[in-house]
Motif scaffolding. Structure first.
Motif, PDB file in Angstrom:
ATOM      1  N   UNK A  86      -8.194  -0.123  15.501  1.00  0.00           N
ATOM      2  CA  UNK A  86      -8.709   0.983  15.235  1.00  0.00           C
ATOM      3  C   UNK A  86      -7.781   1.800  14.354  1.00  0.00           C
ATOM      4  N   UNK A  87      -6.567   1.959  14.981  1.00  0.00           N
ATOM      5  CA  UNK A  87      -5.580   2.945  14.117  1.00  0.00           C
ATOM      6  C   UNK A  87      -5.285   2.322  12.699  1.00  0.00           C
ATOM      7  N   UNK A  88      -5.161   0.967  12.406  1.00  0.00           N
ATOM      8  CA  UNK A  88      -5.066   0.448  11.144  1.00  0.00           C
ATOM      9  C   UNK A  88      -6.045   0.905  10.275  1.00  0.00           C
ATOM     10  N   UNK A  89      -7.317   0.851  10.746  1.00  0.00           N
ATOM     11  CA  UNK A  89      -8.488   0.957   9.830  1.00  0.00           C
ATOM     12  C   UNK A  89      -8.710   2.336   9.173  1.00  0.00           C
ATOM     13  N   UNK A  90      -7.668   3.257   9.781  1.00  0.00           N
ATOM     14  CA  UNK A  90      -7.740   4.599   9.293  1.00  0.00           C
ATOM     15  C   UNK A  90      -6.738   4.961   8.392  1.00  0.00           C
ATOM     16  N   UNK A  91      -5.937   3.783   7.877  1.00  0.00           N
ATOM     17  CA  UNK A  91      -4.955   4.149   6.885  1.00  0.00           C
ATOM     18  C   UNK A  91      -5.394   3.284   5.838  1.00  0.00           C
ATOM     19  N   UNK A  92      -5.948   3.641   4.794  1.00  0.00           N
ATOM     20  CA  UNK A  92      -6.265   2.946   3.732  1.00  0.00           C
ATOM     21  C   UNK A  92      -5.165   2.570   2.852  1.00  0.00           C
ATOM     22  N   UNK A  93      -5.273   1.423   2.100  1.00  0.00           N
ATOM     23  CA  UNK A  93      -3.937   0.932   1.255  1.00  0.00           C
ATOM     24  C   UNK A  93      -4.539   0.692  -0.030  1.00  0.00           C
ATOM     25  N   UNK A  94      -3.501   0.101  -0.871  1.00  0.00           N
ATOM     26  CA  UNK A  94      -3.558  -0.030  -2.192  1.00  0.00           C
ATOM     27  C   UNK A  94      -3.660  -1.582  -2.184  1.00  0.00           C
ATOM     28  N   UNK A  95      -4.787  -2.074  -3.049  1.00  0.00           N
ATOM     29  CA  UNK A  95      -4.715  -3.533  -3.073  1.00  0.00           C
ATOM     30  C   UNK A  95      -3.739  -4.052  -4.350  1.00  0.00           C
ATOM     31  N   UNK A  96      -3.479  -5.321  -3.992  1.00  0.00           N
ATOM     32  CA  UNK A  96      -2.380  -5.820  -5.179  1.00  0.00           C
ATOM     33  C   UNK A  96      -3.240  -6.690  -5.897  1.00  0.00           C
ATOM     34  N   UNK A  97      -2.886  -6.610  -7.203  1.00  0.00           N
ATOM     35  CA  UNK A  97      -3.748  -7.095  -8.361  1.00  0.00           C
ATOM     36  C   UNK A  97      -2.674  -8.212  -9.124  1.00  0.00           C
ATOM     37  N   UNK A  98      -3.163  -9.050  -9.668  1.00  0.00           N
ATOM     38  CA  UNK A  98      -2.213  -9.846 -10.540  1.00  0.00           C
ATOM     39  C   UNK A  98      -1.730 -11.094  -9.941  1.00  0.00           C
ATOM     40  N   UNK A  99      -2.084 -11.275  -8.605  1.00  0.00           N
ATOM     41  CA  UNK A  99      -1.181 -12.557  -8.045  1.00  0.00           C
ATOM     42  C   UNK A  99      -2.013 -13.656  -8.080  1.00  0.00           C
ATOM     43  N   UNK A 100      -1.733 -14.678  -8.390  1.00  0.00           N
ATOM     44  CA  UNK A 100      -2.948 -16.034  -8.486  1.00  0.00           C
ATOM     45  C   UNK A 100      -2.733 -16.963  -7.649  1.00  0.00           C
ATOM     46  N   UNK A 101      -1.420 -17.729  -7.571  1.00  0.00           N
ATOM     47  CA  UNK A 101      -1.140 -18.819  -6.709  1.00  0.00           C
ATOM     48  C   UNK A 101      -1.354 -18.703  -5.280  1.00  0.00           C
ATOM     49  N   UNK A 102      -1.958 -19.647  -4.608  1.00  0.00           N
ATOM     50  CA  UNK A 102      -2.172 -19.339  -3.182  1.00  0.00           C
ATOM     51  C   UNK A 102      -1.301 -20.681  -2.592  1.00  0.00           C
ATOM     52  N   UNK A 103      -0.482 -20.208  -1.655  1.00  0.00           N
ATOM     53  CA  UNK A 103       0.412 -21.286  -1.341  1.00  0.00           C
ATOM     54  C   UNK A 103       0.353 -21.069   0.400  1.00  0.00           C
ATOM     55  N   UNK A 104       0.353 -20.060   0.830  1.00  0.00           N
ATOM     56  CA  UNK A 104       0.630 -20.081   2.303  1.00  0.00           C
ATOM     57  C   UNK A 104      -0.161 -18.791   2.919  1.00  0.00           C
ATOM     58  N   UNK A 105      -0.971 -18.877   3.892  1.00  0.00           N
ATOM     59  CA  UNK A 105      -1.838 -17.825   4.561  1.00  0.00           C
ATOM     60  C   UNK A 105      -1.108 -16.764   5.191  1.00  0.00           C
ATOM     61  N   UNK A 106      -1.356 -15.692   4.801  1.00  0.00           N
ATOM     62  CA  UNK A 106      -0.602 -14.407   5.761  1.00  0.00           C
ATOM     63  C   UNK A 106      -1.191 -14.158   7.073  1.00  0.00           C
ATOM     64  N   UNK A 107      -0.328 -13.398   7.855  1.00  0.00           N
ATOM     65  CA  UNK A 107      -0.589 -13.196   9.011  1.00  0.00           C
ATOM     66  C   UNK A 107      -1.377 -11.910   8.878  1.00  0.00           C
ATOM     67  N   UNK A 108      -2.724 -11.725   9.429  1.00  0.00           N
ATOM     68  CA  UNK A 108      -3.310 -10.425   9.555  1.00  0.00           C
ATOM     69  C   UNK A 108      -2.628  -9.604  10.374  1.00  0.00           C
ATOM     70  N   UNK A 109      -2.430 -10.184  11.632  1.00  0.00           N
ATOM     71  CA  UNK A 109      -1.723  -9.572  12.560  1.00  0.00           C
ATOM     72  C   UNK A 109      -0.784  -8.655  12.392  1.00  0.00           C
TER      73      UNK A 109
END
Length: 238
Positions: free
Chosen positions: A11-34
């Protein structure tokens, strides 16, 4: 944040909007959403006053009685108003110059250009602090860019994007080592000394967020040593 408080991360995280990152193409490793959510939630605690919902969630998760009005006043007095008598500046360049003398802490005044060294870092991934959901007292063109909330929000954005480009792990590690080394723990220690249940909970949240930063973005020197050790082990095994 102590383990008992983790239930309010989403709930706390949902209230802090963030800037999206553009331009990164390669997919190598899955991030940890936690990690992304925890860093974003910690940033939100430094950038936004607690509303009744946040106070209720904190109270339920911690078991501590929390008055919403007092919590909001604690936020403004501690994070926003330099002349409140309770202000603890959340800026890197200020904390690096802070001095303790006879049980009192002295802080140099924040400089509007105190965090200008971060401009190139933020531009690397298109991170824009003006797009963060922050209180009006913490926004404006002349605010230093090295606010701890900004730094955590930046790393949250980096962590979210590591599944698109694994090289961002190195960027995050280098950034954390350069800008989040030592002084944030001193800042947390000062918050934990305040006569405020709310600030104690914020200190817990920041402490755990910093632990996650160290785990997810380890210092490059340590990482390089581990890589070398792995290569050496491989040679020996062969």
């Amino acid at each position: 944040m102590c383990g008992r408080c983790r239930s309010w991360i989403l709930p706390a995280a949902a209230s802090c909007s963030m800037t999206r990152v553009h331009g990164w193409r390669r997919r190598r490793r899955v991030s940890d959403p936690g990690v992304t959510e925890q860093l974003r939630a910690a940033a939100a605690l430094l950038l936004q006053p607690p509303d009744e919902r946040t106070s209720s969630i904190l109270q339920s998760a911690s078991g501590e009685r929390l008055d919403p009005g007092e919590a909001r006043q604690d936020f403004y007095d501690t994070f926003c108003i330099p002349r409140s008598g309770r202000y603890i500046p959340p800026y890197r360049h200020v904390m690096l110059g802070a001095r303790e003398l006879r049980d009192y802490w002295y802080f140099p005044p924040p400089r509007y250009n105190g965090g200008d060294g971060l401009v190139s870092w933020y531009e690397t991934i298109g991170f824009d602090v003006s797009r963060l959901n922050a209180d009006v007292l913490l926004t404006g063109p002349n605010r230093p860019l090295d606010h701890l909330g900004y730094l955590l929000a930046f790393l949250s954005t980096v962590a979210r994007s590591t599944d698109e480009n694994s090289e961002l792990f190195e960027l995050g590690s280098t950034f954390a080592e350069e800008f989040l080394s030592e002084w944030p723990r001193r800042y947390v220690s000062l918050l934990s000394r305040a006569n405020s249940v709310y600030l104690h909970l914020v200190a817990d949240a920041l402490n755990e967020a910093l632990d996650r930063v160290n785990e997810y973005f380890p210092p490059q020197a340590i990482k390089n040593v581990e890589d070398m050790q792995g290569e050496t082990s491989g040679v020996v095994a062969d």
